[in-house]
Design an enzyme around this catalytic site. Sequence first.
Site, PDB file in Angstrom:
ATOM      1  CD  GLU A 146     -12.738  13.903  -2.324  1.00  0.00           C
ATOM      2  OE1 GLU A 146     -12.267  14.276  -2.947  1.00  0.00           O
ATOM      3  OE2 GLU A 146     -13.805  14.994  -2.109  1.00  0.00           O
ATOM      4  NE  ARG A 179      -9.116  22.199  -4.414  1.00  0.00           N
ATOM      5  CZ  ARG A 179      -9.887  22.407  -5.074  1.00  0.00           C
ATOM      6  NH1 ARG A 179     -10.965  21.323  -5.530  1.00  0.00           N
ATOM      7  NH2 ARG A 179      -9.623  23.210  -6.568  1.00  0.00           N
ATOM      8  CG  PHE A 234      -9.185  10.334  -7.533  1.00  0.00           C
ATOM      9  CD1 PHE A 234      -8.478  10.835  -8.456  1.00  0.00           C
ATOM     10  CD2 PHE A 234     -10.384  10.378  -6.177  1.00  0.00           C
ATOM     11  CE1 PHE A 234      -8.282  12.240  -7.611  1.00  0.00           C
ATOM     12  CE2 PHE A 234     -10.039  12.056  -5.416  1.00  0.00           C
ATOM     13  CZ  PHE A 234      -9.093  13.074  -6.518  1.00  0.00           C
ATOM     14  NE  ARG A 273      -7.197  16.258  -5.809  1.00  0.00           N
ATOM     15  CZ  ARG A 273      -7.594  16.863  -7.239  1.00  0.00           C
ATOM     16  NH1 ARG A 273      -8.022  17.882  -7.338  1.00  0.00           N
ATOM     17  NH2 ARG A 273      -7.013  15.935  -8.207  1.00  0.00           N
ATOM     18  CD  GLU A 323     -12.504   7.386 -11.129  1.00  0.00           C
ATOM     19  OE1 GLU A 323     -12.309   8.748 -10.583  1.00  0.00           O
ATOM     20  OE2 GLU A 323     -11.860   6.530 -11.045  1.00  0.00           O
ATOM     21  NE  ARG A 356      -9.761  25.201 -13.478  1.00  0.00           N
ATOM     22  CZ  ARG A 356     -10.757  25.371 -12.360  1.00  0.00           C
ATOM     23  NH1 ARG A 356     -12.298  23.981 -11.983  1.00  0.00           N
ATOM     24  NH2 ARG A 356     -10.688  25.840 -11.093  1.00  0.00           N
ATOM     25  CE  LYS A 397     -16.203  21.537 -11.107  1.00  0.00           C
ATOM     26  NZ  LYS A 397     -15.827  22.477 -10.416  1.00  0.00           N
ATOM     27  CE  LYS A 436     -16.680  17.374  -7.762  1.00  0.00           C
ATOM     28  NZ  LYS A 436     -16.283  17.406  -6.597  1.00  0.00           N
TER      29      LYS A 436
HETATM   30  P1  AMP Z   1     -14.532  20.308  -7.753  1.00  0.00           P
HETATM   31  O1  AMP Z   1     -13.949  20.705  -5.559  1.00  0.00           O
HETATM   32  O2  AMP Z   1     -15.783  20.638  -7.529  1.00  0.00           O
HETATM   33  O3  AMP Z   1     -13.172  21.469  -8.671  1.00  0.00           O
HETATM   34  O4  AMP Z   1     -14.274  19.088  -7.422  1.00  0.00           O
HETATM   35  C1  AMP Z   1     -12.722  18.478  -7.770  1.00  0.00           C
HETATM   36  C2  AMP Z   1     -13.238  17.776  -6.504  1.00  0.00           C
HETATM   37  O5  AMP Z   1     -13.834  16.767  -6.666  1.00  0.00           O
HETATM   38  C3  AMP Z   1     -11.732  17.032  -6.369  1.00  0.00           C
HETATM   39  O6  AMP Z   1     -10.598  18.240  -5.852  1.00  0.00           O
HETATM   40  C4  AMP Z   1     -11.419  16.601  -5.533  1.00  0.00           C
HETATM   41  O7  AMP Z   1     -11.738  16.724  -3.871  1.00  0.00           O
HETATM   42  C5  AMP Z   1     -13.499  15.854  -5.729  1.00  0.00           C
HETATM   43  N1  AMP Z   1     -13.415  14.192  -6.104  1.00  0.00           N
HETATM   44  C6  AMP Z   1     -13.969  13.941  -5.613  1.00  0.00           C
HETATM   45  N2  AMP Z   1     -14.140  12.419  -6.159  1.00  0.00           N
HETATM   46  C7  AMP Z   1     -13.614  12.696  -7.063  1.00  0.00           C
HETATM   47  C8  AMP Z   1     -12.823  11.242  -7.694  1.00  0.00           C
HETATM   48  N3  AMP Z   1     -13.489  10.572  -8.459  1.00  0.00           N
HETATM   49  N4  AMP Z   1     -11.988  11.853  -9.316  1.00  0.00           N
HETATM   50  C9  AMP Z   1     -11.362  12.968  -9.020  1.00  0.00           C
HETATM   51  N5  AMP Z   1     -12.089  14.098  -8.034  1.00  0.00           N
HETATM   52  C10 AMP Z   1     -12.743  13.491  -7.212  1.00  0.00           C
END
Ligand code: AMP
Length: 598
Positions: free
Chosen positions: A326, A296, A366, A281, A274, A440, A446, A276
Amino acid sequence: MLFLDLSKMLEEIEKEPSRLKMMTLASQILDKTNEKEVDVLIYLLLGQFGATYKEIDFGIAEKTIISALSKATGMDKEKIEKELRKLGDMGLVGEQIISGKVQRSLFSKKLIVAEVYSSFEKLAKMAGKGSIDDKTNILVQMINNASPIEAKYIIRIAQKNMRLGLANSTIMDSLSLKFLKDYKENNIEEFEDLKKDYGEDVERYLRYKFKEKIESKYNIYPDLGSIAKKLFEKGSNGLRDIGITPFVPVMPALAERLPSIGKIIEKLGKSIVEPKFDGFRLQCHYDGKNVKLFTRNLEDMSEIFPDAVETIKKCVKKYPIIFECEAIGYNEKEDKYYPFQVTMKRKRKYDISGVSKQIPLRLVVFDIMYLKGGLIDKPLLERKKILESAMSPNKNLIFPENIYSDDVPRIQKFFERVLGEGNEGIMLKDPNSVYTAGARKFAWVKYKQSYSSKAKDTLDLLVMGYFSGKGQRSKFGIGALLVGSYNEKENRYESIAKLGSGLTEENLENLQKALTEIKEKEQPKEYVSGINPHVWVRPKYVVEVLYDEITKSPTHMCAKEEIGGLALRFPRLIKIRSDKNKGQVSTTKEVLGMFKLQ
Ligand code: AMP
């Protein structure tokens, strides 16, 4: 429990540097309490008031504490301020002034923990005109009845800064220690089995497993006060009563990272891919009537996003439900998302209706964790089906587009296209994975834009302090930040870089406001650093940092014990992550993993 007894024990914890001994001290406190007050006690140990997701805000400024102290002791405000400049901590000032007070108030009575807590609860509910005076009076009353050491902790409670250095995980350790015997008796077969494998170490291993059970409950019900209460009421079997519950947020699942799409597919196999999205969130709870929205960080934002609340009421057809999305500012006229910085303007608490018209939110849904019952143990593919059956999308609520593939070039193409559309990168998800609340675990990986340009990557790091600025930056008083990673095992933050690049005027202005409020005179107990900044700050703010390489360095303390120290080469600030808190900082283990992957 008498507040005086608690204060003495808190002081012991405060002076204790060893995490292991802190755990023993905390369990000694637990030994002296009962099911009626244990929840309150846990909140006090954690320096929070109520569960993380519904923490009480006292709205007490330093000024109010100064007036309360002055009223209670008859000392001039100016004199108190002078002491504060000298000692750098309002709690210590209170302790000192009260110990110098010759005669204690005639009406002084013994303070009880539960009463102190409920006075603060009363105080938190006061709002509007005249409330500052009422709040001051409650503080005066407490201080009048306090001994010097009690005054210190009353003031620290008021400031929500206990300086104990206790983390959730230490409290969980203490709880597992306290109820280990009971857990062993209830799980005697498991114990006998483990004994075969672990011999003399069996008790330690059993405690570890019990702590893991407490933690997994915490991840679906993040309220250690309530969990402790259940344990006190029913023993270790009490954990069974704790389940995923609408309007109690679940700890969000976290994404892993790997350096290339190829490596991700190697690890996950055929994946759901998907975009990002670059918003924030939101975890949404709805029972057909009420909506609650959590960030979050588990902050309740229901009041701040009235448009999202309406969207959910309109689109969601089945409930009670908990789902995740999101939220992104959406420009309907141009059919595009706003950049992150613009979306983040929605997080402010004033002119809510104006800003929600200006930057309406679109929810990209999502995942789902609950629909008339918990779903987190179901595989992702099944959850997605349930999710889609529960709501009808419209322009304000959509499901993300996705591909289901293990074809690396095809995923690469998808990645490039969605990047062009303003997304941050892609998320690859294992279709068979359960929802890994608070963890995790390679369910989601990601892959961001920065990863694709040679070894560049980002980390979310804690701001530990700052260096004063020179030249252009002197007007902000900040020239660079000291940032660090989180060592989960030791519950401490370890310095990894001095960050001077990428700080725009706007960043500097925001940082100056935010950081001066959380200045500390001394290095906080949970920090280890090879260099001393001009000013230390409390663990609170998180910044996203881009860098070229992780290198070995004797200067910094990140992974010092494991590998002799790690530092970032060419670190630069990408953004201030106001959507993250000190619990969501990249861990030392992650940094070490990334260092080895380079
Ligand atoms: P990070 O903050 O870099 O650790 O990445 C995780 C965050 O990506 C999650 O907390 C979501 O806020 C965001 N996110 C954006 N798109 C998505 C998606 N398709 N699925 C899950 N999380 C997503």
